[in-house]
Design a protein around this motif. Structure first.
Motif, short mmCIF file in Angstrom:
data_model
loop_
_atom_site.label_atom_id
_atom_site.label_comp_id
_atom_site.label_asym_id
_atom_site.label_seq_id
_atom_site.Cartn_x
_atom_site.Cartn_y
_atom_site.Cartn_z
N VAL A 1 1.05 -1.55 -0.06
CA VAL A 1 0.33 -0.45 0.12
C VAL A 1 0.55 1.34 -0.05
CG1 VAL A 1 -1.50 1.17 1.44
CG2 VAL A 1 -2.11 -0.80 1.06
N GLN A 2 0.26 2.54 -0.77
CA GLN A 2 1.12 3.20 -1.18
C GLN A 2 0.34 4.38 -0.41
OE1 GLN A 2 3.85 3.36 -4.55
NE2 GLN A 2 4.97 2.55 -3.72
N LEU A 3 1.07 5.51 0.02
CA LEU A 3 -0.41 6.70 0.79
C LEU A 3 0.99 7.66 -0.08
CD1 LEU A 3 -1.93 6.00 3.95
CD2 LEU A 3 -2.71 5.63 1.42
N GLN A 4 0.12 8.55 -0.51
CA GLN A 4 1.08 10.42 -1.03
C GLN A 4 0.56 10.71 -0.72
OE1 GLN A 4 3.71 9.13 -3.31
NE2 GLN A 4 4.23 11.81 -2.81
N ALA A 5 1.30 11.97 0.07
CA ALA A 5 0.50 12.55 0.86
C ALA A 5 0.88 13.90 -0.52
CB ALA A 5 0.86 13.04 1.88
N SER A 6 0.65 14.87 -0.36
CA SER A 6 0.59 16.58 -1.30
C SER A 6 -0.08 17.67 -0.15
CB SER A 6 0.73 15.88 -2.56
OG SER A 6 -0.57 15.91 -2.97
N GLY A 7 0.34 18.65 -1.32
CA GLY A 7 -0.29 20.08 -0.92
C GLY A 7 0.49 20.62 1.01
N GLY A 8 1.78 20.72 0.96
CA GLY A 8 1.97 21.36 1.68
C GLY A 8 2.25 22.37 1.02
N GLY A 9 3.31 23.23 1.87
CA GLY A 9 3.60 24.52 2.01
C GLY A 9 3.93 25.51 2.84
N LEU A 10 4.55 26.91 1.97
CA LEU A 10 4.46 27.76 3.43
C LEU A 10 3.37 28.82 2.78
CD1 LEU A 10 6.34 29.74 5.35
CD2 LEU A 10 7.23 31.39 2.97
N VAL A 11 2.42 29.39 4.22
CA VAL A 11 1.35 30.02 4.13
C VAL A 11 1.64 30.96 5.24
CG1 VAL A 11 -0.14 28.77 5.45
CG2 VAL A 11 -1.39 30.14 3.38
N GLN A 12 0.90 32.65 5.10
CA GLN A 12 0.42 33.42 6.34
C GLN A 12 -0.67 32.62 7.20
OE1 GLN A 12 -0.01 37.21 4.23
NE2 GLN A 12 2.32 37.69 4.81
N ALA A 13 -0.22 33.58 8.34
CA ALA A 13 -1.61 32.97 9.52
C ALA A 13 -3.13 33.86 9.09
CB ALA A 13 -0.73 33.73 10.91
N GLY A 14 -3.99 32.91 9.41
CA GLY A 14 -4.98 33.10 8.73
C GLY A 14 -5.33 32.66 7.07
N GLY A 15 -4.21 32.37 6.37
CA GLY A 15 -4.57 31.39 4.92
C GLY A 15 -4.67 29.99 5.10
N SER A 16 -4.76 29.52 4.39
CA SER A 16 -6.18 27.96 3.58
C SER A 16 -4.31 27.28 2.85
CB SER A 16 -7.09 28.16 3.65
OG SER A 16 -7.94 29.02 3.97
#
Length: 115
Positions: A1-16
């Motif tokens: 089984v492989q789980l590929q996580a993505s979508g992280g990054g740098l964001v300012q407080a209050g962001g999404s």
């Protein structure tokens, strides 16, 4: 089984940000899918989980801000994170628990929230 996580990054407080966890097989293979995070110098902790029947559960510090969901057709679980705070910074991992109690982990994706 492989789980590929993505979508992280740098964001300012209050962001999404929206994290994705793509599984190599049907989500119905798993009893529960979850997101965990590990902040610097802290232990890994549960953020949210979603069951096969799409019941959800959130830890107190993300209630009202984060939403976990699943797209069974895409074998993908999402974590929508709104109103992010600097204390949400950490590596986010997805996990999949089988009916027999085996847990699989994804590789983690880094979320950094600046103040």
């Amino acid at each position: 089984v492989q789980l590929q996580a993505s979508g992280g990054g740098l964001v300012q407080a209050g962001g999404s940000l929206r994290l994705s966890c793509a599984a190599s097989r049907s989500l119905f293979s798993f009893n529960v899918m979850g997101w965990y995070r590990q902040a610097p110098r802290k232990q890994r902790e549960l953020v949210a989980h979603i069951t096969r029947s799409s019941s959800t559960n959130y830890t107190d510090f993300v209630k009202g801000r984060f939403t976990i969901s699943r797209d069974n057709a895409k074998n993908t679980v999402y974590l929508q994170m709104n109103s992010l705070k600097p204390e949400d910074t950490g590596v986010y991992y997805c996990a999949a628990d089988t009916l027999w109690g085996t847990r699989y982990w994804g590789q983690g994706t880094l979320v950094t929230v600046s103040s």
